[in-house]
Design a protein around this motif. Sequence first.
Motif, short mmCIF file in Angstrom:
data_model
loop_
_atom_site.label_atom_id
_atom_site.label_comp_id
_atom_site.label_asym_id
_atom_site.label_seq_id
_atom_site.Cartn_x
_atom_site.Cartn_y
_atom_site.Cartn_z
N PHE A 1 -6.01 -6.49 0.53
CA PHE A 1 -5.80 -5.14 -0.01
C PHE A 1 -6.98 -4.61 -0.82
N ARG B 1 -4.60 -2.67 4.25
CA ARG B 1 -4.57 -1.27 3.79
C ARG B 1 -4.17 -0.39 4.95
N ARG C 1 -5.33 3.77 -6.76
CA ARG C 1 -6.14 3.44 -5.58
C ARG C 1 -7.63 3.47 -5.89
N PHE D 1 -1.29 1.24 -5.26
CA PHE D 1 -0.76 -0.02 -4.77
C PHE D 1 0.30 -0.54 -5.73
N ASP E 1 0.85 -1.18 0.00
CA ASP E 1 0.00 0.00 0.00
C ASP E 1 0.89 1.24 0.00
#
Length: 233
Positions: free
Chosen positions: A121, A146, A95, A72, A66
Motif C-alpha cells: 500500500f 492500491r 493519502r 487509507f 484503500d
Amino acid sequence: MTPEEVGQRLVALLAPVEATATVSGGQAHSRATVDVPAQGWRAALLAARDDAELACDYFDWLSAVDELADGFDVVAHLWSTRHRHGVLLRARIPRETPTVESVVDVFPGAAWHERETHEMFGIDFAGHADLRPLLLPPEFEGHPLRKEFVLASRVAKPWPGAKEPGESEAGGGRRPIRPPGVPAPGEWGTTPTPAGAGGVGEGPRGGVPARPARERPARPAGEGSAPTDGGTP
C-alpha cells in the motif's frame, strides 16, 4: 465481556483521544470495532494489551484498506487468550502523507505485517527499522494493492469480462471465457458443426468442421466374403 462492552471500555481508556466504538458482524462472529485517529494508533494497541479487563495479549493481524480519496484505513485485530474476546482497531490516514506509528515494540509479531502493508500500500510505519521488500522483487515499482495500480497483464492483453474503472467506456457483465488454447467458434473453419455430428462442434453457434469420413480400401474379390455354395469358407 460483550463486544459492546469491549468497545466502550477501550474508548473510555482512550478518553483524551476521540475514539468511537461500533460492533461488526453478528451473533457469535460479532467483534468490537474501535476507530481512532492516526495519532492515537499506538496508544490504542497499548491500552487494549495492558488493561486487565481487556487483556488483548495476542496480536492476530495487521493490514490496510484503500479508501481512495478518503485515504487509507490501517486495521489491526487483537485477541484476548484469557477472556476470549477480540477487538478490531482502525485508523484513517491521509493519502498524501500515509504514515502511522509502528507498533512493533508493542507487538513484535507486527513486524512482518507492517512490512507487507508498506510494500503493498505504500504506507510508512514510523519507527520500523526494516521496511525492506518482503514479497516483491527489489526492482518492482508501485504498490499493487492500491486501487489506482494498473495490472501489467491488463496492459499487455485485454482483460476478459468486467473492466476496472477507466479501462473501458463500456461497462457490463462478463463474457464467456474459454480455456487457454481453445479457439473461438469458427476459427478453425467456416462450416458450423451440430453438436454430436461426427466432429467437435457447438451446435448452431458454429464450431470445428467435422472430420471427413475415412475411406477404407476395397477388399479383393472373394476375400472375407460369405460362401455362396453353403460350404465353409
